[in-house]
Write a protein that holds these residues in place. Structure first.
Motif, PDB file in Angstrom:
ATOM      1  N   TYR A   1       5.569   2.276  -5.089  1.00 15.42           N
ATOM      2  CA  TYR A   1       4.420   2.490  -4.584  1.00 15.42           C
ATOM      3  C   TYR A   1       3.977   3.827  -4.852  1.00 15.42           C
ATOM      4  O   TYR A   1       4.781   4.832  -5.326  1.00 15.42           O
ATOM      5  CB  TYR A   1       4.163   2.310  -3.090  1.00 15.42           C
ATOM      6  CG  TYR A   1       2.902   2.291  -2.653  1.00 15.42           C
ATOM      7  CD1 TYR A   1       2.012   1.373  -2.718  1.00 15.42           C
ATOM      8  CD2 TYR A   1       2.075   3.461  -2.310  1.00 15.42           C
ATOM      9  CE1 TYR A   1       0.500   1.432  -2.329  1.00 15.42           C
ATOM     10  CE2 TYR A   1       0.908   3.621  -1.789  1.00 15.42           C
ATOM     11  CZ  TYR A   1      -0.239   2.542  -1.886  1.00 15.42           C
ATOM     12  OH  TYR A   1      -1.360   2.339  -1.449  1.00 15.42           O
ATOM     13  N   GLY A   2       2.747   4.158  -4.979  1.00 14.27           N
ATOM     14  CA  GLY A   2       2.282   5.757  -5.036  1.00 14.27           C
ATOM     15  C   GLY A   2       2.146   6.355  -6.481  1.00 14.27           C
ATOM     16  O   GLY A   2       2.283   5.761  -7.358  1.00 14.27           O
ATOM     17  N   PRO A   3       2.477   7.638  -6.214  1.00 15.44           N
ATOM     18  CA  PRO A   3       2.354   8.403  -7.660  1.00 15.44           C
ATOM     19  C   PRO A   3       3.649   8.181  -8.656  1.00 15.44           C
ATOM     20  O   PRO A   3       3.125   7.918  -9.763  1.00 15.44           O
ATOM     21  CB  PRO A   3       2.554   9.910  -6.956  1.00 15.44           C
ATOM     22  CG  PRO A   3       2.280   9.899  -5.760  1.00 15.44           C
ATOM     23  CD  PRO A   3       2.435   8.593  -5.110  1.00 15.44           C
ATOM     24  N   GLU A   4       4.698   7.879  -8.057  1.00 22.26           N
ATOM     25  CA  GLU A   4       5.847   7.199  -8.955  1.00 22.26           C
ATOM     26  C   GLU A   4       5.383   6.046  -9.755  1.00 22.26           C
ATOM     27  O   GLU A   4       5.670   5.774 -11.014  1.00 22.26           O
ATOM     28  CB  GLU A   4       6.833   7.190  -8.488  1.00 22.26           C
ATOM     29  CG  GLU A   4       8.399   6.996  -9.379  1.00 22.26           C
ATOM     30  CD  GLU A   4       9.663   7.339  -8.653  1.00 22.26           C
ATOM     31  OE1 GLU A   4      10.692   6.920  -9.264  1.00 22.26           O
ATOM     32  OE2 GLU A   4       9.578   7.888  -7.717  1.00 22.26           O
ATOM     33  N   PHE A   5       5.011   5.048  -8.990  1.00 24.25           N
ATOM     34  CA  PHE A   5       4.548   3.563  -9.238  1.00 24.25           C
ATOM     35  C   PHE A   5       3.354   3.925 -10.546  1.00 24.25           C
ATOM     36  O   PHE A   5       3.256   3.442 -11.288  1.00 24.25           O
ATOM     37  CB  PHE A   5       4.205   2.882  -8.237  1.00 24.25           C
ATOM     38  CG  PHE A   5       3.656   1.463  -8.570  1.00 24.25           C
ATOM     39  CD1 PHE A   5       4.372   0.406  -8.950  1.00 24.25           C
ATOM     40  CD2 PHE A   5       2.482   1.090  -8.584  1.00 24.25           C
ATOM     41  CE1 PHE A   5       3.989  -0.781  -9.364  1.00 24.25           C
ATOM     42  CE2 PHE A   5       1.863  -0.078  -9.108  1.00 24.25           C
ATOM     43  CZ  PHE A   5       2.643  -1.112  -9.357  1.00 24.25           C
ATOM     44  N   ASN A   6       2.355   4.668 -10.092  1.00 26.40           N
ATOM     45  CA  ASN A   6       1.211   4.831 -10.761  1.00 26.40           C
ATOM     46  C   ASN A   6       1.525   5.463 -11.991  1.00 26.40           C
ATOM     47  O   ASN A   6       1.044   5.071 -13.190  1.00 26.40           O
ATOM     48  CB  ASN A   6       0.320   5.667 -10.147  1.00 26.40           C
ATOM     49  CG  ASN A   6      -0.267   4.944  -8.917  1.00 26.40           C
ATOM     50  OD1 ASN A   6      -0.245   3.672  -8.737  1.00 26.40           O
ATOM     51  ND2 ASN A   6      -0.905   5.728  -8.011  1.00 26.40           N
TER      52      ASN A   6
ATOM     53  N   THR B   1       6.564   0.961  -1.030  1.00 26.67           N
ATOM     54  CA  THR B   1       5.530  -0.024  -0.371  1.00 26.67           C
ATOM     55  C   THR B   1       6.441  -0.502   0.807  1.00 26.67           C
ATOM     56  O   THR B   1       7.536  -0.416   0.949  1.00 26.67           O
ATOM     57  CB  THR B   1       5.216  -1.153  -1.331  1.00 26.67           C
ATOM     58  OG1 THR B   1       4.339  -2.001  -0.615  1.00 26.67           O
ATOM     59  CG2 THR B   1       6.395  -1.753  -1.848  1.00 26.67           C
ATOM     60  N   GLN B   2       5.678  -1.414   1.506  1.00 28.27           N
ATOM     61  CA  GLN B   2       6.459  -2.107   2.896  1.00 28.27           C
ATOM     62  C   GLN B   2       5.869  -3.674   2.757  1.00 28.27           C
ATOM     63  O   GLN B   2       4.545  -3.605   2.690  1.00 28.27           O
ATOM     64  CB  GLN B   2       6.234  -1.546   4.114  1.00 28.27           C
ATOM     65  CG  GLN B   2       6.998  -2.291   5.177  1.00 28.27           C
ATOM     66  CD  GLN B   2       6.891  -1.304   6.365  1.00 28.27           C
ATOM     67  OE1 GLN B   2       7.431  -0.130   6.447  1.00 28.27           O
ATOM     68  NE2 GLN B   2       6.718  -2.025   7.564  1.00 28.27           N
ATOM     69  N   SER B   3       6.515  -4.541   2.712  1.00 24.81           N
ATOM     70  CA  SER B   3       6.104  -5.927   2.700  1.00 24.81           C
ATOM     71  C   SER B   3       6.407  -6.477   4.288  1.00 24.81           C
ATOM     72  O   SER B   3       7.637  -6.419   4.723  1.00 24.81           O
ATOM     73  CB  SER B   3       6.802  -6.766   1.862  1.00 24.81           C
ATOM     74  OG  SER B   3       6.179  -6.562   0.503  1.00 24.81           O
ATOM     75  N   THR B   4       5.542  -7.017   4.788  1.00 27.84           N
ATOM     76  CA  THR B   4       5.844  -7.330   6.313  1.00 27.84           C
ATOM     77  C   THR B   4       5.050  -8.680   6.829  1.00 27.84           C
ATOM     78  O   THR B   4       3.948  -8.994   6.326  1.00 27.84           O
ATOM     79  CB  THR B   4       5.027  -6.272   7.273  1.00 27.84           C
ATOM     80  OG1 THR B   4       5.576  -4.943   6.868  1.00 27.84           O
ATOM     81  CG2 THR B   4       5.344  -6.391   8.831  1.00 27.84           C
ATOM     82  N   LEU B   5       5.604  -9.271   7.773  1.00 28.67           N
ATOM     83  CA  LEU B   5       4.980 -10.479   8.135  1.00 28.67           C
ATOM     84  C   LEU B   5       4.713 -10.208   9.780  1.00 28.67           C
ATOM     85  O   LEU B   5       5.241  -9.426  10.377  1.00 28.67           O
ATOM     86  CB  LEU B   5       6.064 -11.716   8.237  1.00 28.67           C
ATOM     87  CG  LEU B   5       6.589 -12.068   6.999  1.00 28.67           C
ATOM     88  CD1 LEU B   5       7.433 -13.422   7.252  1.00 28.67           C
ATOM     89  CD2 LEU B   5       5.542 -12.318   5.860  1.00 28.67           C
ATOM     90  N   HIS B   6       3.551 -10.643  10.075  1.00 28.55           N
ATOM     91  CA  HIS B   6       3.062 -10.646  11.452  1.00 28.55           C
ATOM     92  C   HIS B   6       2.664 -12.084  12.016  1.00 28.55           C
ATOM     93  O   HIS B   6       1.928 -12.740  11.424  1.00 28.55           O
ATOM     94  CB  HIS B   6       1.780  -9.660  11.851  1.00 28.55           C
ATOM     95  CG  HIS B   6       1.901  -8.366  11.355  1.00 28.55           C
ATOM     96  ND1 HIS B   6       2.405  -7.479  12.175  1.00 28.55           N
ATOM     97  CD2 HIS B   6       1.937  -7.761  10.174  1.00 28.55           C
ATOM     98  CE1 HIS B   6       2.505  -6.254  11.539  1.00 28.55           C
ATOM     99  NE2 HIS B   6       2.292  -6.441  10.262  1.00 28.55           N
TER     100      HIS B   6
END
Length: 390
Positions: A268-273, A222-227
């Motif tokens: 995130y994704g397959p491994e997280f699921n 995953t990526q956590s980002t501020l804008h």
């Protein structure tokens, strides 16, 4: 004659006779040059140690003074820079109480359905609640809520983009602790899912917080980002486990990427699921914004008991301190948003679609013609809880 000149012209006698012979006739001692006109300064200098400042020349004293000033300035500047580099906000404990609970069969009652054009230029049609219910793209039970992409229509039926859902919470927040129980994260070629917060009517002035975001294969974490608007930087001391992508949060900086922090594949994704999902937590307060992530088996007990205490959680996955970013002025009126876009500015870029995820052909063509490829493109949530400090 000599007596005459000695009496009537002493200057002539001294310069003409005495200085030529150096020592007066009949004198047993060398002359005192301080009295006789010699180089008194050199003679006095020789009387002192080289470390005694009384014997130093003016030039030497000036150089020494300048050196001392330089050292003092260097020490002061170094101290200031050291203090500045080590600044860090006070993330002291806050006592949180539950404000909102999004769960059960009424989960989507807390949201409005967005039906406009995708702001990120995705190849997607966002549909309203009635259509979403009819196509079974959103549904909720006592145990979970699902939001997904259509897996039915292909070809001409998806010529203007595949149908998907984007919802925005009715309630807005200036601060709080947000607990997101995520059972399944969406992935697959062409997908661009996000769980995020912003003020849709005042973007980017009121900021954007991307809590969970990924694209395509979903195997890169995953990526956590501020804008934000101008004046928010993360080139400061931070305490986090993720990998910094960029430090300038201004929304136009670095090709509109904001200031992001990346996680490992397990976030995130397959491994997280495959771990049964887990929890993402985001804290928004004046001291800063922090994001944590745990797989199901590692969720802190204070979260499951309903008494979350971030001060006991250790380093965050992503830490965005207020050191050089006034959080209160950059983040206002935040709504929770869930969506799954397709292609668009990020997922559709060849750098990510083709090179990173090895997805086939053209993104739009793939999304249009391959309905069944989106079986894994869905969010499933155990529920959301929003706490605020009392």
């Amino acid at each position: 004659m000599n007596d005459y000149y000695a009496q009537n012209d002493p200057g002539h006698f001294q310069s003409g006779h005495m200085l030529q012979n150096k020592t007066p006739v009949g004198s047993a001692h060398p002359p005192d040059y301080g009295d006789w006109g010699g180089d008194a300064t050199d003679q006095q200098t020789d009387q002192y140690s080289r470390w005694d400042p009384r014997g130093w020349s003016l030039k030497k004293k000036i150089f020494l003074a300048a050196g001392v000033v330089v050292v003092i300035v260097a020490v002061v500047v170094g101290s200031v820079l050291g203090v500045r580099a080590n600044r860090y906000p006070d993330y002291s404990k806050l006592n949180y109480t539950l404000k909102d609970n999004f769960s059960g069969s009424s989960f989507f009652d807390n949201f409005e359905y967005f039906t406009g054009a995708d702001p990120t230029h995705g190849f997607v049609q966002y549909i309203d609640r009635a259509a979403s219910t009819w196509l079974n793209l959103t549904s909720a039970t006592d145990t979970s809520a699902v939001l997904k992409v259509d897996t039915t229509y292909s070809g001409s039926e998806a010529a203007n983009g595949r149908q998907s859902v984007r919802v925005t919470s009715n309630n807005t927040y200036a601060d709080g602790l947000f607990i997101f129980d995520v059972i399944h994260t969406p992935y697959g070629c062409g997908t661009w899912p996000a769980l995020w917060l912003t003020d849709p009517n005042n973007w980017p002035e009121h900021g954007e917080i991307d809590v969970v975001e990924a694209t395509n294969a979903g195997t890169f974490g995953t990526q956590s980002t501020l804008h934000t608007s101008k004046g928010c930087s993360m080139g400061v001391k931070r305490k986090e486990t993720g990998t910094v992508d960029n430090e300038d949060c201004y929304y136009e900086a670095n090709g509109y990427t904001g200031c992001g922090v990346k996680g490992t594949a397990s976030t995130y994704g397959p491994e997280f699921n495959s771990q049964g999902g887990g929890v993402y937590a985001m804290e928004l307060r004046d001291a800063g914004i922090r994001v944590w992530q745990w797989i199901r088996s590692e969720i802190p007990s204070d979260i499951t008991s309903g008494s979350p205490d971030p001060s006991t959680w250790g380093k965050a996955f992503a830490d965005f301190p207020s050191t050089e970013c006034d959080i209160g002025s950059h983040f206002k009126n935040q709504s929770i948003i869930i969506n799954i876009s397709l292609c668009g500015d990020w997922a559709g870029a060849s750098k990510y679609y083709t090179k990173q995820s090895s997805c086939p052909g053209n993104c739009k063509a793939f999304v249009r013609d391959n309905a069944t490829s989106f079986d894994t493109a869905y969010w499933e949530f155990g529920g959301f809880k929003v706490y605020q400090a009392s």
